[in-house]
Write an enzyme that holds these catalytic residues in place. Structure first.
Site, PDB file in Angstrom:
ATOM      1  N   HIS A  59       7.705   0.850  -8.005  1.00 25.38           N
ATOM      2  CA  HIS A  59       7.436   1.741  -6.879  1.00 25.38           C
ATOM      3  C   HIS A  59       7.394   0.984  -5.554  1.00 25.38           C
ATOM      4  CE1 HIS A  59       5.797   5.211  -4.732  1.00 25.38           C
ATOM      5  NE2 HIS A  59       4.915   4.385  -4.208  1.00 25.38           N
ATOM      6  N   HIS A 110       5.627  11.672  -5.276  1.00 29.36           N
ATOM      7  CA  HIS A 110       4.322  11.554  -5.943  1.00 29.36           C
ATOM      8  C   HIS A 110       4.431  12.283  -7.278  1.00 29.36           C
ATOM      9  CE1 HIS A 110       0.090  10.382  -4.523  1.00 29.36           C
ATOM     10  NE2 HIS A 110       0.919   9.433  -4.162  1.00 29.36           N
TER      11      HIS A 110
END
EC number: 6.3.5.3
Length: 762
Positions: A59, A110
Site C-alpha cells: 500500500h 479504502h
C-alpha cells in the site's frame, strides 16, 4: 506488539544481532528483512522493524507497481506537463486552472478496511483523502465516491453496503463537504472484497501551494490534531497489502488488523486551522498522517527535505497507556497532521492551533545530517537513512503473463445470445434493464449525502458529472467525474482502461467543461499472480496512451492490489477520475431535459452492434465474453470540443452520455431527471434492439432548442461528427414514447427505476 520492560534501543540492537524478530508476521519477506539488516549494518530495533514493515508494504511502497507506473512519466509530453503544478509522487496532483486559481484532486482506496468495518473503513477513507487535499494547501471543496459490491441480493452485500454508504455520508456531511458524484456497481467478483474509492477536490490560489518536505536546519516539527491511539495499528497499510483468505465470518474478520476510527468534527476544525496557518505563511512543509502514521510522515518529510530529522517520541500526545515506540509509529489514528515550521513562527503556529482548540506539540527538529533519529525515554530507538524507509523500498519485477483463459473469453462473444424481438419483448427488456441493480436509480444511496452544503454545488448526482463553483465573483468552477467498466477491462484491460478514460472524459464534457487532468485508483487482484500483473500492465499502458491522445496528464493516483478473496480476484477495475474547468458555471449543461416543448433530441456519434460485455448480456444472460466496444479517442476529443462550443454559444439545453444500458437507459434517465416526456424515433434501417441497448462509445444524447438546431448540426457536419435526429421533447405527454416499440408513462418508468435499491436495502 506489546510493551517490554527493556527498551529495544539502537545500542541494544547492535549488541544482540541474533534476537529473533517477527518480520514475517509484519509482512516482510526474508530477503526484505535481510536488506534492512544490510542497510543498517545490524538488526533493526522493534521500532525500526515496524517502520520498515509498514512503509515497505504494498500500500505504501508501490513495490509491485513502480516498474509499470513509470510509463506515465515516460509518455507525458511537455505540453501536458506544463498544466501541472504538482504531479505523481506528491500527496495530490495540482493543476493551474487560470485567473490565479489552482485545483488539487486525488482518489484513494479504502477497500479492505471497509469490508472489515464498513462504517469506519469508508468514513476514514473520506477523511484520509480530504487530508491529502489539505496537505497541498487547498480548501477541500467536494468529495466523490466510487463503490463496488458483490451481488446486490447477497447477504454480505446487505451487511457491507449500508455501513459503507452511512460512513461516506456521515463523515462527509459532518465535514460540510458536498458529495457530488461517483458510482455504485454490483458484481459477484466483489463479494467479500468491496471497493471503496474516495476522491476529493480542493482549490487554492496558485501561490499557496504547499509540498511535503522538511527543509531548513533548525526548523521545528509540529504534530497537530488528534492524539495518537491504538486504533488502526496495522490498519490500511497492512490490510491493503494482502488478500483475504476467504473467511467471511465475523470471527474471521476480527482476526484482521484494527480499522481506524474517525472523528469528522475534529477534522472539520483541523481544516479551518490549516487554512489559517497557510494564510499566515507560517508552514514550510506539511504532511498528513494516514497510512503508516508517524512512520510515513516523518520518513517522507525527511526524505524529501535537505537534511535529517530528530524526533522525541515522548512528546507525542497519546490517548492510550503503555504504548510502545513501534505502536506509536505504526498507529493510523485519524485527524493528524505534521508540519515543518521556522523557530520564529512556532509561537504563532501554536497560537493559531490554540484558537481553533487543536492540540499541537513540537516533537522534533530538522537536522544537518542525513539520518532520521527517534528517541524514546532517553534511548535512541530509530536511526535510519530516511530515503531507505520512504522512497527506496523494494522494487519488484513481478512475472507478467497474459492468461490462457483470455483467448477463450474473447472468443465467447454475445452474438449467440437470444435477443428480444418485437415490441412487447423490447418493452419487457427495457423495464427489466432499468430496474437491474447496476442501472437502477442510486437515489437510495445519494439521498444520504449532502450535495449542496456550502452553496457552491452547481450539478450533482444524478447528473453525469459534479460541478462546483470555485470563484463566486467570476463563476469559474470545476467538473469532476469517475468511471470504470470492470467487465470491459476483464475482456481487454488495455482497451477497457481507455474506455473508462473516455467515459469519464465524456461525462465531464457533457457538462460543458474542458478536461484538464486525470487521477486514478487502480484496483486489481494479487500482485503475485502473473495474469493480474498482465492486466495491470495493460491497463496502465492503455490509460497512459489514452491520456496522450486526449492531451491531458495523469497527476497522481493510487494502486490497490490483493483485491481478491481466496483465489477469486475482482474484475480489473482502474477507476478513472477526470477534472474539467468551466470559466463560468452558469453555462453548465444539465443532464435532464427541460420542459421546453419541441426541442430536438440529437444522437451524436455512431451506434454499432457492440453488446459484448454489455449490461444487457450481464443482466439477461449472466454472460461475459467477447470484445469490448471500440474506442476512438480522437472522436472523443472532437465530441468534447463540439459540446464545449455548444455550451459556450448557448446551443445545448441538456446532454447525457450513452454508456451502460445504451440509448434506452439514457433516454429514460434524461426524461426522469428532467421530469419531462420525450419521443424517440429509431432508424428504420437498423435493428431496434441494437439501437436501444448497444454500448458503443463516443455517443451523447443532446437536447437542442429548435432555433439552434440548424447552427448546431451544421457545426457537427463541418467538423465531421456523425449525428442523427433521434427525437423531440414532448413536455405535455408525461411519457417516453419509443416509436414502433412502446409508450411508457414517466410514473411507470420511475417506479421501475427507483424501486430496486430501496427494496433490497431498506
Amino acid at each position: 506488539m506489546t510493551s517490554v520492560s527493556v527498551i529495544d534501543s539502537v545500542s541494544q540492537a547492535a549488541t544482540t544481532p541474533d534476537t529473533p524478530q517477527p518480520y514475517r508476521e509484519l509482512g516482510l519477506a526474508e530477503d526484505e528483512y535481510a536488506r534492512i539488516r544490510e542497510i543498517l549494518g545490524r538488526r533493526p530495533t522493534e521500532a525500526e522493524l515496524a517502520m520498515y514493515s509498514v512503509m515497505w508494504s504494498e500500500h505504501c511502497s508501490y513495490k509491485s507497481s513502480k516498474v509499470h507506473l513509470k510509463y506515465f512519466g515516460e509518455t507525458t509530453t511537455e505540453e501536458m506537463r506544463a498544466k501541472m503544478l504538482a504531479g505523481i509522487g506528491e500527496n495530490a496532483g495540482v493543476v493551474d486552472i487560470g485567473d490565479g486559481w489552482a485545483v488539487t484532486f486525488k482518489a484513494e482506496s479504502h477497500n479492505h478496511p471497509s469490508y472489515v468495518e464498513p462504517y469506519q473503513g469508508a468514513a476514514t477513507g473520506v477523511g484520509g483523502i480530504v487530508r491529502d487535499i489539505m496537505a497541498m494547501g487547498a480548501r477541500p471543496l467536494a468529495v466523490l465516491d466510487s463503490l463496488r459490491f458483490g451481488p446486490a441480493d447477497a447477504p454480505d452485500t446487505r451487511r457491507v453496503l449500508p455501513g459503507v454508504v452511512a460512513g461516506v455520508g456521515g463523515y462527509g456531511n459532518c465535514l460540510g463537504l458536498p458529495n457530488v458524484g461517483g458510482e455504485v456497481v454490483f458484481d459477484r467478483t466483489y463479494a467479500g472484497n468491496p471497493l471503496v474509492n474516495a476522491l476529493c477536490v480542493g482549490a487554492m490560489r496558485a501561490e499557496d501551494l504547499h509540498l511535503a518536505h522538511a527543509s531548513g536546519v533548525g526548523n521545528k516539527i509540529i504534530l497537530f490534531g488528534a492524539s495518537t491511539g491504538l486504533d488502526g495499528i496495522g490498519g490500511v497499510s497492512v490490510l491493503a497489502s494482502e488478500s483475504f483468505d476467504g473467511d467471511e465470518s465475523a470471527a474471521g474478520r476480527k482476526k484482521l488488523p484494527s480499522v481506524q476510527v474517525g472523528d469528522p468534527f475534529t477534522e472539520k476544525v483541523l481544516i479551518e486551522c490549516c487554512l489559517e496557518l497557510f494564510g499566515r505563511g507560517i508552514v514550510v512543509g506539511i504532511q498528513d498522517l494516514g497510512g503508516a502514521g508517524l512512520s510515513c510522515a516523518t520518513s517522507e518529510l525527511a526524505s524529501a527535505g535537505d537534511g535529517g530529522m530528530h524526533i522525541d517520541l515522548d512528546r507525542v500526545p497519546l490517548r492510550a497507556t503503555g504504548m510502545t515506540p513501534a505502536e506509536i509509529l505504526s498507529s493510523e489514528s485519524q485527524e493528524r497532521m505534521c508540519a515543518v515550521v521556522k523557530p520564529s513562527d512556532v509561537d504563532e503556529f501554536l497560537a493559531v492551533c490554540a484558537k481553533w482548540d487543536v492540540q499541537a506539540t513540537e516533537i522534533g527538529v530538522v537536522t544537518d545530517g542525513d539520518r532520521l533519529v527517534i528517541d524514546w525515554h532517553g534511548e535512541t530507538v530509530v536511526d535510519v537513512p530516511p530515503r531507505t524507509v520512504a522512497h527506496e523500498g523494494p522494487v519488484y519485477q513481478r512475472p507478467v503473463q497474459r492468461p490462457e483463459k483470455q483467448d477463450t473469453l474473447r472468443a465467447n462473444g454475445s452474438a449467440a445470445l437470444t435477443r428480444p424481438s418485437g415490441a412487447a419483448e423490447l418493452e419487457q427488456t427495457l423495464l427489466r434493464m432499468i430496474a437491474s441493480p447496476n442501472l437502477a436509480s442510486r437515489s437510495w444511496v445519494t439521498q444520504q449525502y449532502d450535495h449542496y452544503v456550502r452553496g457552491n454545488t452547481v450539478l450533482a448526482q444524478p447528473a453525469d458529472t459534479g460541478v462546483v463553483r470555485i470563484d463566486e465573483e467570476t463563476g469559474r468552477g470545476v467538473a469532476i467525474a469517475t468511471d470504470c467498466n470492470g467487465r470491459f477491462c476483464e475482456l481487454d484491460p488495455y482497451q477497457g482502461a481507455q474506455l473508462a478514460l473516455a467515459e469519464s472524459y465524456r461525462n465531464v464534457v457533457v457538462s460543458g467543461a474542458e478536461p484538464v487532468a486525470v487521477t486514478n485508483c487502480l484496483n486489481f487482484g494479487a500482485a503475485t499472480d502473473p495474469g493480474v500483473m498482465w492486466q495491470f500492465q495493460q491497463a496502465v499502458r492503455g490509460l497512459a496512451d489514452g491520456c496522450v491522445a486526449l492531451g491531458i496528464p495523469v497527476t497522481g493516483g493510487n494502486v490497490s492490489f490483493y483485491n481478491q478473496t481466496g483465489d477469486t480476484a475482482i474484475l480489473p477495475t482502474p477507476v478513472i477520475g477526470v477534472l474539467g474547468v468551466l470559466d463560468d458555471v452558469r453555462r453548465r449543461i444539465p443532464t435532464g431535459i427541460g420542459a421546453e416543448a419541441g426541442e430536438t433530441l440529437l444522437l451524436l456519434g455512431e451506434t454499432a452492434d457492440e453488446l459484448d460485455g454489455s449490461e444487457w448480456a450481464h443482466v439477461v444472460h449472466g454472460h461475459l465474453g467477447g470484445t469490448p466496444p471500440k474506442v476512438d479517442l480522437a472522436r472523443e476529443k472532437l465530441l468534447g470540443e463540439i459540446l464545449i462550443a455548444g455550451s459556450r454559444d448557448g446551443m445545448i439545453s441538456a446532454a447525457h452520455d450513452l454508456s451502460e444500458g445504451g440509448l434506452a437507459q439514457a433516454a429514460v434517465e434524461t426524461c426522469l431527471i428532467g421530469e419531462t416526456g420525450a419521443r424517440i424515433i429509431l432508424d428504420p434501417d437498423q435493428d431496434p434492439f441494437v439501437q436501444l441497448f448497444a454500448e458503443s462509445a463516443g455517443r451523447v444524447l443532446v437536447a437542442v432548442p429548435r432555433t439552434e438546431e440548424p447552427r448546431f448540426t451544421e457545426m457537427c457536419t463541418a467538423r465531421g461528427l456523425p449525428w442523427r435526429k433521434t427525437g423531440v421533447v414532448d413536455a405535455e405527454s408525461g411519457s417516453l414514447e419509443i416509436q414502433g416499440v412502446t409508450t411508457l408513462s414517466l410514473e411507470k418508468l420511475r417506479q421501475a427505476w427507483e424501486g430496486t435499491l430501496p427494496r433490497l436495502f431498506d
